[in-house]
Design a protein around this motif. Structure first.
Motif, PDB file in Angstrom:
ATOM      1  N   SER A  80       0.824  -1.204   0.000  1.00  0.00           N
ATOM      2  CA  SER A  80       0.000   0.000   0.000  1.00  0.00           C
ATOM      3  C   SER A  80       0.866   1.265   0.000  1.00  0.00           C
ATOM      4  CB  SER A  80      -0.916  -0.022   1.234  1.00  0.00           C
ATOM      5  OG  SER A  80      -1.611   1.178   1.356  1.00  0.00           O
ATOM      6  N   SER A  81       1.864   1.296   0.845  1.00  0.00           N
ATOM      7  CA  SER A  81       2.742   2.460   0.935  1.00  0.00           C
ATOM      8  C   SER A  81       3.557   2.644  -0.341  1.00  0.00           C
ATOM      9  CB  SER A  81       3.663   2.314   2.149  1.00  0.00           C
ATOM     10  OG  SER A  81       4.413   3.476   2.337  1.00  0.00           O
ATOM     11  N   ALA A  82       4.051   1.554  -0.908  1.00  0.00           N
ATOM     12  CA  ALA A  82       4.822   1.629  -2.157  1.00  0.00           C
ATOM     13  C   ALA A  82       3.973   2.227  -3.274  1.00  0.00           C
ATOM     14  CB  ALA A  82       5.330   0.240  -2.555  1.00  0.00           C
ATOM     15  N   ASN A  83       2.729   1.783  -3.371  1.00  0.00           N
ATOM     16  CA  ASN A  83       1.841   2.317  -4.407  1.00  0.00           C
ATOM     17  C   ASN A  83       1.546   3.793  -4.190  1.00  0.00           C
ATOM     18  OD1 ASN A  83       1.405   0.116  -6.234  1.00  0.00           O
ATOM     19  ND2 ASN A  83       0.331  -0.902  -4.565  1.00  0.00           N
ATOM     20  N   ARG A  84       1.391   4.202  -2.926  1.00  0.00           N
ATOM     21  CA  ARG A  84       1.141   5.608  -2.627  1.00  0.00           C
ATOM     22  C   ARG A  84       2.358   6.457  -2.999  1.00  0.00           C
ATOM     23  NH1 ARG A  84       2.703   9.132   0.756  1.00  0.00           N
ATOM     24  NH2 ARG A  84       3.776   7.685   2.105  1.00  0.00           N
ATOM     25  N   ILE A  85       3.548   6.009  -2.625  1.00  0.00           N
ATOM     26  CA  ILE A  85       4.777   6.749  -2.953  1.00  0.00           C
ATOM     27  C   ILE A  85       4.944   6.827  -4.466  1.00  0.00           C
ATOM     28  CG2 ILE A  85       7.308   6.667  -2.859  1.00  0.00           C
ATOM     29  CD1 ILE A  85       6.973   5.460   0.002  1.00  0.00           C
ATOM     30  N   ASP A  87      16.082  10.428 -13.216  1.00  0.00           N
ATOM     31  CA  ASP A  87      16.314  10.029 -14.605  1.00  0.00           C
ATOM     32  C   ASP A  87      15.315   8.954 -15.030  1.00  0.00           C
ATOM     33  OD1 ASP A  87      17.869   7.186 -14.490  1.00  0.00           O
ATOM     34  OD2 ASP A  87      18.441   8.456 -12.783  1.00  0.00           O
ATOM     35  N   GLY A  88      15.134   8.854 -16.339  1.00  0.00           N
ATOM     36  CA  GLY A  88      14.163   7.916 -16.911  1.00  0.00           C
ATOM     37  C   GLY A  88      14.440   6.468 -16.566  1.00  0.00           C
ATOM     38  N   GLY A  89      15.710   6.082 -16.500  1.00  0.00           N
ATOM     39  CA  GLY A  89      16.065   4.703 -16.174  1.00  0.00           C
ATOM     40  C   GLY A  89      15.638   4.321 -14.760  1.00  0.00           C
ATOM     41  N   THR A  90      15.866   5.215 -13.839  1.00  0.00           N
ATOM     42  CA  THR A  90      15.468   4.959 -12.449  1.00  0.00           C
ATOM     43  C   THR A  90      13.953   4.886 -12.345  1.00  0.00           C
ATOM     44  OG1 THR A  90      17.434   6.105 -11.632  1.00  0.00           O
ATOM     45  CG2 THR A  90      15.617   5.825 -10.067  1.00  0.00           C
ATOM     46  N   ARG A  91      13.268   5.800 -13.024  1.00  0.00           N
ATOM     47  CA  ARG A  91      11.804   5.802 -13.009  1.00  0.00           C
ATOM     48  C   ARG A  91      11.265   4.507 -13.626  1.00  0.00           C
ATOM     49  NH1 ARG A  91       9.266  10.268 -12.051  1.00  0.00           N
ATOM     50  NH2 ARG A  91      10.906  11.557 -12.953  1.00  0.00           N
ATOM     51  N   GLU A  92      11.848   4.069 -14.743  1.00  0.00           N
ATOM     52  CA  GLU A  92      11.409   2.835 -15.408  1.00  0.00           C
ATOM     53  C   GLU A  92      11.611   1.617 -14.530  1.00  0.00           C
ATOM     54  OE1 GLU A  92      12.703   1.771 -19.382  1.00  0.00           O
ATOM     55  OE2 GLU A  92      12.331   3.844 -20.012  1.00  0.00           O
ATOM     56  N   LYS A  93      12.753   1.555 -13.851  1.00  0.00           N
ATOM     57  CA  LYS A  93      13.049   0.411 -12.980  1.00  0.00           C
ATOM     58  C   LYS A  93      12.022   0.322 -11.859  1.00  0.00           C
ATOM     59  CE  LYS A  93      16.619  -1.673 -10.141  1.00  0.00           C
ATOM     60  NZ  LYS A  93      17.865  -1.468  -9.419  1.00  0.00           N
ATOM     61  N   THR A  97       8.983   1.590 -11.898  1.00  0.00           N
ATOM     62  CA  THR A  97       7.700   1.288 -12.532  1.00  0.00           C
ATOM     63  C   THR A  97       7.568  -0.203 -12.831  1.00  0.00           C
ATOM     64  OG1 THR A  97       7.573   3.497 -13.493  1.00  0.00           O
ATOM     65  CG2 THR A  97       6.218   1.796 -14.532  1.00  0.00           C
ATOM     66  N   SER A  98       8.630  -0.810 -13.345  1.00  0.00           N
ATOM     67  CA  SER A  98       8.549  -2.230 -13.703  1.00  0.00           C
ATOM     68  C   SER A  98       8.505  -3.146 -12.481  1.00  0.00           C
ATOM     69  CB  SER A  98       9.708  -2.624 -14.621  1.00  0.00           C
ATOM     70  OG  SER A  98      10.931  -2.515 -13.944  1.00  0.00           O
ATOM     71  N   ASN A  99       8.946  -2.658 -11.330  1.00  0.00           N
ATOM     72  CA  ASN A  99       8.971  -3.497 -10.128  1.00  0.00           C
ATOM     73  C   ASN A  99       7.908  -3.137  -9.096  1.00  0.00           C
ATOM     74  OD1 ASN A  99      11.222  -5.045 -10.979  1.00  0.00           O
ATOM     75  ND2 ASN A  99      12.584  -3.396 -10.365  1.00  0.00           N
ATOM     76  N   ILE A 100       7.072  -2.142  -9.376  1.00  0.00           N
ATOM     77  CA  ILE A 100       6.120  -1.660  -8.366  1.00  0.00           C
ATOM     78  C   ILE A 100       5.060  -2.708  -8.022  1.00  0.00           C
ATOM     79  CG2 ILE A 100       4.482  -0.504  -9.927  1.00  0.00           C
ATOM     80  CD1 ILE A 100       5.729   0.770  -6.488  1.00  0.00           C
ATOM     81  N   THR A 147      13.633  -2.021  -0.574  1.00  0.00           N
ATOM     82  CA  THR A 147      14.667  -1.258  -1.283  1.00  0.00           C
ATOM     83  C   THR A 147      14.168  -0.695  -2.617  1.00  0.00           C
ATOM     84  OG1 THR A 147      15.536  -3.257  -2.333  1.00  0.00           O
ATOM     85  CG2 THR A 147      16.529  -2.603  -0.218  1.00  0.00           C
ATOM     86  N   SER A 148      12.871  -0.799  -2.883  1.00  0.00           N
ATOM     87  CA  SER A 148      12.308  -0.377  -4.172  1.00  0.00           C
ATOM     88  C   SER A 148      12.641   1.062  -4.554  1.00  0.00           C
ATOM     89  CB  SER A 148      10.790  -0.547  -4.179  1.00  0.00           C
ATOM     90  OG  SER A 148      10.432  -1.901  -4.178  1.00  0.00           O
ATOM     91  N   PHE A 149      12.741   1.949  -3.572  1.00  0.00           N
ATOM     92  CA  PHE A 149      12.942   3.368  -3.866  1.00  0.00           C
ATOM     93  C   PHE A 149      14.352   3.854  -3.535  1.00  0.00           C
ATOM     94  CE2 PHE A 149       8.415   2.758  -2.918  1.00  0.00           C
ATOM     95  CZ  PHE A 149       7.869   3.183  -4.121  1.00  0.00           C
TER      96      PHE A 149
END
Length: 152
Positions: free
Chosen positions: A77-82, A98-104, A106-109, A115-117
Motif C-alpha cells: 500500500s505504501s509503495a503504491n502511494r509513494i 532520470d528515466g532509467g530509475t523511473r522505469e526500474k 515502474t517495472s517493479n512496483i 529497497t524499491s525506492f
C-alpha cells in the motif's frame, strides 16, 4: 521558557535539549545534520516549500518511513502511494529523477521490496545535498533561525 525534552537520534542515541534552536549552527556542518534533527528538517522543508521543491524532502521522508514497514500488505500500500504521488510520470509531486530509475521502479512496483525506492532516494538526497542545502544555508529562513539562537 523552553521545557527540557528528550529527542531520539539515529543509533539509539538521545540528547536533552532546552531549546530546539540550540544546535542551529551544527546544521551548517552537513545535510545529514539537517535531515536528522526535527527542528532543522521542518526549517529545511519550509525553505524547499518557498522554492517550490518541497516534493524532494517529502519523497525522502516518505522513503525513510517506508523502510521501517514490517508487514507486506502495508508495504504494498505504501509503495503504491509513494509511486503514484512522487514517481510516476505526471505524479502530483513528481520528483526529478532520470528515466532509467523511473522505469526500474515502474517495472517493479507490482512486487515492491523495502529497497524499491533506494536508487531514487539516493538521487534526491544527492540533489538536495549539492543544490538545495547550500541555498538553504544562505536563506533568510536559516539565517533568521541563527539570529534567534544567538539572541538566546
Amino acid at each position: 521558557m523552553w521545557k527540557t525534552r528528550r529527542i531520539s537520534l539515529p543509533g539509539g542515541l538521545c540528547c536533552f535539549l532546552k531549546d530546539p534552536l540550540e544546535d542551529v549552527d551544527s546544521w551548517s556542518e552537513s545535510v545529514d545534520n539537517v535531515l536528522t534533527c526535527k527542528t532543522a528538517l521542518l526549517a529545511f522543508r519550509e525553505f524547499l516549500r518557498s522554492e517550490h521543491s518541497e516534493e524532494n524532502i517529502l519523497f525522502w521522508m516518505a522513503c525513510e518511513e517506508y523502510k521501517k514497514i514490517k508487514n507486506v500488505p502495508e508495504m504494498i500500500s505504501s509503495a503504491n502511494r509513494i509511486y503514484s504521488e512522487f514517481v510516476q510520470t505526471e505524479a502530483p509531486k513528481q520528483i526529478n529523477i532520470d528515466g532509467g530509475t523511473r522505469e526500474k521502479i515502474t517495472s517493479n512496483i507490482s512486487q515492491p521490496t523495502l529497497t524499491s525506492f533506494d536508487s531514487a532516494q539516493k538521487l534526491i538526497y544527492s540533489l538536495m545535498a549539492r543544490d538545495c542545502y547550500p541555498r538553504f544555508l544562505k536563506s533568510d529562513i536559516y539565517r533568521g533561525l541563527q539570529r534567534r539562537a544567538d539572541i538566546r
